[in-house]
Design an enzyme around this catalytic site. Structure first.
Site, mmCIF file in Angstrom:
data_model
loop_
_atom_site.group_PDB
_atom_site.id
_atom_site.type_symbol
_atom_site.label_atom_id
_atom_site.label_comp_id
_atom_site.label_asym_id
_atom_site.label_seq_id
_atom_site.Cartn_x
_atom_site.Cartn_y
_atom_site.Cartn_z
ATOM 1 N N TRP A 83 0.825 -1.213 0.000
ATOM 2 C CA TRP A 83 0.000 0.000 0.000
ATOM 3 C C TRP A 83 0.856 1.259 0.000
ATOM 4 O O TRP A 83 1.841 1.319 0.725
ATOM 5 C CB TRP A 83 -0.857 -0.029 1.278
ATOM 6 C CG TRP A 83 -1.502 1.276 1.622
ATOM 7 C CD1 TRP A 83 -0.956 2.298 2.362
ATOM 8 C CD2 TRP A 83 -2.815 1.722 1.257
ATOM 9 N NE1 TRP A 83 -1.846 3.344 2.472
ATOM 10 C CE2 TRP A 83 -3.009 3.011 1.797
ATOM 11 C CE3 TRP A 83 -3.855 1.153 0.521
ATOM 12 C CZ2 TRP A 83 -4.191 3.734 1.641
ATOM 13 C CZ3 TRP A 83 -5.034 1.882 0.361
ATOM 14 C CH2 TRP A 83 -5.190 3.150 0.911
ATOM 15 N N ASP A 86 -0.115 9.108 0.763
ATOM 16 C CA ASP A 86 0.394 10.457 0.477
ATOM 17 C C ASP A 86 1.868 10.532 0.052
ATOM 18 O O ASP A 86 2.729 9.912 0.676
ATOM 19 C CB ASP A 86 0.317 11.331 1.736
ATOM 20 C CG ASP A 86 -0.971 11.203 2.496
ATOM 21 O OD1 ASP A 86 -1.864 10.471 2.051
ATOM 22 O OD2 ASP A 86 -1.069 11.830 3.556
ATOM 23 N N GLN A 102 3.897 7.616 2.326
ATOM 24 C CA GLN A 102 3.248 6.788 3.335
ATOM 25 C C GLN A 102 3.136 5.378 2.760
ATOM 26 O O GLN A 102 2.538 5.171 1.693
ATOM 27 C CB GLN A 102 1.861 7.359 3.638
ATOM 28 C CG GLN A 102 1.899 8.753 4.255
ATOM 29 C CD GLN A 102 2.114 8.714 5.756
ATOM 30 O OE1 GLN A 102 1.233 8.343 6.500
ATOM 31 N NE2 GLN A 102 3.300 9.104 6.199
ATOM 32 N N TRP A 110 -4.228 0.165 4.210
ATOM 33 C CA TRP A 110 -3.578 1.175 5.053
ATOM 34 C C TRP A 110 -3.263 0.589 6.432
ATOM 35 O O TRP A 110 -4.081 -0.110 7.020
ATOM 36 C CB TRP A 110 -4.505 2.385 5.184
ATOM 37 C CG TRP A 110 -3.846 3.544 5.863
ATOM 38 C CD1 TRP A 110 -3.154 4.551 5.252
ATOM 39 C CD2 TRP A 110 -3.812 3.818 7.271
ATOM 40 N NE1 TRP A 110 -2.687 5.433 6.198
ATOM 41 C CE2 TRP A 110 -3.080 5.019 7.439
ATOM 42 C CE3 TRP A 110 -4.321 3.192 8.397
ATOM 43 C CZ2 TRP A 110 -2.846 5.596 8.686
ATOM 44 C CZ3 TRP A 110 -4.090 3.765 9.648
ATOM 45 C CH2 TRP A 110 -3.364 4.945 9.790
ATOM 46 N N THR A 146 2.205 12.251 7.662
ATOM 47 C CA THR A 146 2.635 13.104 6.550
ATOM 48 C C THR A 146 3.524 14.272 6.949
ATOM 49 O O THR A 146 3.401 14.828 8.028
ATOM 50 C CB THR A 146 1.391 13.466 5.742
ATOM 51 O OG1 THR A 146 1.141 12.320 4.958
ATOM 52 C CG2 THR A 146 1.556 14.637 4.838
ATOM 53 N N ARG A 210 -2.529 17.717 12.191
ATOM 54 C CA ARG A 210 -1.444 17.040 11.476
ATOM 55 C C ARG A 210 -1.065 17.698 10.140
ATOM 56 O O ARG A 210 -1.711 18.621 9.685
ATOM 57 C CB ARG A 210 -1.806 15.569 11.239
ATOM 58 C CG ARG A 210 -3.061 15.323 10.465
ATOM 59 C CD ARG A 210 -3.366 13.824 10.371
ATOM 60 N NE ARG A 210 -4.617 13.626 9.684
ATOM 61 C CZ ARG A 210 -5.797 13.612 10.271
ATOM 62 N NH1 ARG A 210 -5.897 13.765 11.575
ATOM 63 N NH2 ARG A 210 -6.898 13.452 9.563
ATOM 64 N N GLU A 265 -6.724 18.306 5.956
ATOM 65 C CA GLU A 265 -5.511 17.498 5.941
ATOM 66 C C GLU A 265 -4.546 18.125 4.932
ATOM 67 O O GLU A 265 -4.953 18.836 4.003
ATOM 68 C CB GLU A 265 -5.843 16.061 5.502
ATOM 69 C CG GLU A 265 -6.753 15.332 6.482
ATOM 70 C CD GLU A 265 -6.939 13.858 6.137
ATOM 71 O OE1 GLU A 265 -7.254 13.558 4.970
ATOM 72 O OE2 GLU A 265 -6.770 13.027 7.030
ATOM 73 N N ASP A 299 -12.900 16.140 1.977
ATOM 74 C CA ASP A 299 -13.949 15.566 1.127
ATOM 75 C C ASP A 299 -13.360 14.668 0.031
ATOM 76 O O ASP A 299 -13.844 14.653 -1.099
ATOM 77 C CB ASP A 299 -14.786 16.653 0.439
ATOM 78 C CG ASP A 299 -15.484 17.551 1.427
ATOM 79 O OD1 ASP A 299 -15.706 17.112 2.572
ATOM 80 O OD2 ASP A 299 -15.809 18.696 1.055
HETATM 81 N N1 DQQ Z 1 -2.653 10.531 5.440
HETATM 82 C C1 DQQ Z 1 -1.717 10.535 6.523
HETATM 83 C C2 DQQ Z 1 -2.126 11.686 7.359
HETATM 84 C C3 DQQ Z 1 -2.872 12.555 6.442
HETATM 85 C C4 DQQ Z 1 -3.601 11.583 5.602
HETATM 86 C C5 DQQ Z 1 -1.779 9.207 7.220
HETATM 87 C C6 DQQ Z 1 -4.045 12.164 4.293
HETATM 88 O O1 DQQ Z 1 -1.009 12.366 7.903
HETATM 89 O O2 DQQ Z 1 -3.734 13.431 7.098
HETATM 90 O O3 DQQ Z 1 -1.394 8.158 6.369
HETATM 91 O O4 DQQ Z 1 -4.265 11.177 3.334
#
Ligand code: DQQ
Length: 602
Positions: A83, A86, A102, A110, A146, A210, A265, A299
């Site tokens: 997987w 971001d 990520q 995830w 992220t 975050r 985000e 969204d």
């Molecule tokens: N993905 C990360 C976060 C972020 C989100 C976690 C956005 O830090 O807010 O995998 O896709």
């Protein structure tokens, strides 16, 4: 009509798998339609044929398994397996582009996130390195999420990232490269003073705090970053200041906030010059006339506001405030999320890239053993009207072009279909200019469509004739057209201006069940009286279709899994199904070679 099945569209956070209402409305084909389809199929081999014969509904599917390497992209970035989501901390440092991402090293859903790390000299071919950061300390034990990279004066890269601590609070941490003389910056150190920023203060939700931005220097010489947050139930980009990038103080007001949504985000903040496609470094002197952009992810899409950064009040002031967030401009009107931009000092441009998830089911992803790709990096800049961001695939992707074909002056009357032969239809780059003679034929525009462009693209699909449009491309079409994806324009007349809709209609892209197959769409204003033409560029990369309308005014990325891609061959056509004839003044198409995106470190 077959019953609607629901599918799972996966996005970001744990528990964030969301059931989407299925928009596939299919009905079994009648015998008469099957006959018409066979006839149309024969005609379609020799140039222009009638579209109304081929925009038919597919039969109930009986299909092979989705587990096929043929759905893996050939020149988009994706790891060998598992997987990804971001893009994290993209930067250009000492002659090398870095991207972190990520990544779940243990599977294709995830979870267990670490930062994958790859390096490149051209943004297209990548060397894969060991993960740069894993969950090892109390301040990131439950997540290392992220990040944004900042290159401090004196050429010191720093990365601030979000960690989920032992109490699952979101905190901001820092990492530094261990050895600056390693050209690939393979190892990163977590200093003892993490976390640098705690989720404290009235109204701040510690579980929604975050994704810090790249830092920039204000007029007082202090560094700033913004962090996405939920503050008093609403979304905010909280502003922090620091002398040394280590000790941070929250400014008493956010960079910007909005009560139209609850959490942003991955905020991204950058400067742009209207009409100039050279990028700006936010920490350098910003020329007069520059504007600022605040991008936020919400969204399931990336939206942005254009405005000014009021240096005195230290806030971002949008030029227009729209209470209804459905009307906010989007970076991409398709499947594109959590994008990050950076200033590329090598070529003096700003580059943005985002994550594009699968649209099959989670169980399909588990079976495939991989999920998620990154969109092709794009140069991003501001149109001369100061209102609209423009994006274009980085020029480096053109190095993959091969076997080009070109056509000029093809007239497409209502219902015509022109097959584009001579290129690989699964891996292609197509550029096409449509010249419009009779712009008065445009149908009237209804502003309510702006609230739900997907609905409008679904209702007015490629088979629905209009005054001016639909015209565009039919892609990844099976021999009998049961499967096809259309990317097409419709032109509407609104009081003083023309409104153009670009749709990327995936509703009939595959016979497979349980896929999310929306009809993505975005509107833009276009000065057709002056320009009289609209261009479309589409990158086709197996299961990815990335389109750029009118020089990048509207961009749409989609994921498709046609059975024909595995079991047979696919076709590509230009078409018109509007009452007015359109002329393809120029059509260029290339096959695209495979990029090397997972080269092993030698
Ligand atoms: N993905 C990360 C976060 C972020 C989100 C976690 C956005 O830090 O807010 O995998 O896709």
């Amino acid at each position: 009509m077959l019953d609607c099945v629901f599918t799972l569209r996966k996005t970001t956070e744990e528990r964030r798998f969301k059931e989407e209402e299925c928009r596939k409305r299919r009905r079994p084909e009648t015998l008469g339609e099957q006959e018409t389809r066979t006839q149309a199929n024969q005609e379609a081999r020799n140039g222009v044929v009638a579209t109304q014969r081929v925009f038919l509904y597919p039969q109930s599917p009986k299909v092979s398994s989705i587990v096929s390497k043929r759905y893996r992209t050939a020149y988009h970035f994706q790891p060998l397996k598992n997987w990804i989501n971001d893009p994290n901390g993209p930067m250009y440092y000492n002659g090398i582009y870095h991207q972190f991402y990520q990544y779940n090293p243990n599977g294709s859903i995830w979870g267990n996130i670490v930062w994958g790390h790859s390096v490149s000299t051209d943004l297209i071919n990548w060397i894969r390195l060991e993960p740069a950061i894993e969950r090892t300390t109390p301040s990131d034990m439950n997540g290392c999420w992220t990040v944004s990279a900042t290159i401090l004066t004196g050429d010191q890269p720093m990365i601030i990232y979000t960690g989920a601590d032992t109490e699952k609070r979101q905190v901001q941490n820092i990492v530094l490269p261990k050895n600056l003389s390693d050209p690939y910056l393979r190892e990163w150190t977590k200093p003892k003073n993490n976390p640098l920023i705690q989720p404290v203060g009235p109204g701040l939700n510690s579980g929604q705090f975050r994704d810090p931005t790249t830092g920039w220097i204000g007029p007082d010489g202090l560094w700033r970053i913004a962090v996405g947050a939920e503050l008093n139930g609403y979304s905010a980009a909280l502003l922090y200041k620091s002398k040394d990038f280590m000790q941070w103080t929250r400014v008493d007001h956010p960079l910007h906030s909005s009560n139209a949504s609850t959490m942003w985000e991955c905020p991204d903040f950058f400067a742009v010059l209207p009409g100039k496609n050279n990028g700006l470094d936010l920490s350098a002197a910003i020329p007069n006339g520059a504007k600022h952009v605040l991008k936020m992810s919400l969204d399931y899409c990336d939206k942005y506001m254009i405005g000014v950064y009021d240096l005195k009040r230290d806030t971002f002031v949008p030029d227009t405030i729209l209470d209804d967030r459905r009307l906010w401009s989007r970076i991409d009107y398709g499947n594109y999320y959590a994008s990050k931009s950076f200033f590329d000092s090598k070529k003096g441009r700003r580059i943005i890239w985002g994550w594009t998830n699968e649209t099959d089911s989670t169980s399909d992803d588990v079976a495939k053993g991989w999920a998620g790709i990154h969109a092709i990096p794009r140069t991003i800049w501001l149109d001369s009207d100061g209102k609209q961001l423009l994006q274009w695939p980085v020029e480096e992707v053109e190095l993959l072009r091969t076997n080009g074909v070109s056509h000029q002056g093809i007239k497409l009357k209502k219902g015509d279909l022109f097959e584009i032969n001579g290129t690989d239809t699964l891996q292609a780059d197509v550029e096409i200019d449509f010249e419009l003679a009779a712009i008065d034929a445009a149908d009237p525009f209804d502003p309510s469509w702006l609230l739900d462009t997907e609905k409008h693209c679904r209702e007015a699909d490629a088979s629905v004739n209009g005054g001016l449009g639909p015209f565009g491309l039919v892609l990844l079409a099976s021999d009998n057209m049961e499967e096809h994806t259309t990317v097409h324009f419709r032109v509407y007349k609104s009081e003083q201006k023309y409104m153009v809709l670009l749709c990327s209609d995936l509703t009939r892209s595959s016979l497979r069940p349980e896929l999310y197959t929306p009809a993505h769409g975005g509107f833009f204003e276009h000065d057709l009286e002056k320009e009289k033409k609209i261009s479309l560029r589409t990158l086709i990369d197996r299961s990815a279709v990335e389109s750029f309308g009118a020089g990048g005014r509207v961009c749409i990325t989609g994921r498709v899994y046609p059975v024909a891609l595995v079991d047979g061959g696919t076709h590509m056509y230009a078409f018109n199904n509007g009452s007015s004839t359109v002329k393809v003044s120029q059509l260029k198409a290339w096959s695209m070679r495979k990029a090397q995106v997972n080269v092993k470190m030698g």
